[in-house]
Design a protein around this motif. Structure first.
Motif, PDB file in Angstrom:
ATOM      1  N   ARG A  31       0.841  -1.207   0.000  1.00  0.00           N
ATOM      2  CA  ARG A  31       0.000   0.000   0.000  1.00  0.00           C
ATOM      3  C   ARG A  31       0.876   1.258   0.000  1.00  0.00           C
ATOM      4  O   ARG A  31       0.594   2.216  -0.706  1.00  0.00           O
ATOM      5  N   CYS A  80      -6.570   3.548   3.844  1.00  0.00           N
ATOM      6  CA  CYS A  80      -5.197   3.822   4.273  1.00  0.00           C
ATOM      7  C   CYS A  80      -5.176   4.741   5.497  1.00  0.00           C
ATOM      8  O   CYS A  80      -4.373   4.553   6.409  1.00  0.00           O
ATOM      9  N   GLU A 108       2.095   5.373   6.241  1.00  0.00           N
ATOM     10  CA  GLU A 108       0.991   5.129   5.310  1.00  0.00           C
ATOM     11  C   GLU A 108      -0.057   6.249   5.407  1.00  0.00           C
ATOM     12  O   GLU A 108      -0.550   6.745   4.395  1.00  0.00           O
TER      13      GLU A 108
END
Length: 115
Positions: free
Chosen positions: A8, A42, A50
């Motif tokens: 991610r 996220c 992140e």
């Protein structure tokens, strides 16, 4: 889980690079709901780096979307999450700073409500 978090983050890095080097408004208009949903995940589930990257990508997304109804919609849906991270004293300083920047920039660009 750590591998998916890394994936991610890598995806967010790529998005940040793409959004800061190219104008992709047409491409983004068609995919704004998917992007908004991904950024929301996220911001909610991510930690530190992140969340910080997601805030930066959100800022760039708002810049690309502009002041129309689409940009406003993206901002309105993620604003409560940005405020929540910003006011969370346990969130990382980089995540809080990124969310503060996103909140300020997106509010300036895309908020219809003067408050």
């Amino acid at each position: 889980v750590s591998r998916s978090a890394k994936a991610r983050q890598a995806a967010l890095q790529s998005l940040r690079l793409a959004l800061s080097s190219k104008t992709l408004s047409e491409f983004l208009l068609e995919r704004r709901l998917t992007l908004t949903d991904s950024l929301e995940k996220c911001l909610k589930k991510g930690k530190g780096e992140e969340q910080a990257l997601a805030g930066t990508v959100l800022t760039l997304l708002c810049l690309q979307m502009g002041s129309g109804p689409e940009g406003e919609e993206v901002f309105r849906s993620l604003k409560p999450l940005l405020v929540s991270i910003l006011t969370d004293s346990t969130a990382s300083p980089s995540a809080r700073q990124s969310c503060a920047t996103a909140l300020g920039m997106c509010c300036y660009i895309a908020a219809a409500d003067l408050e």
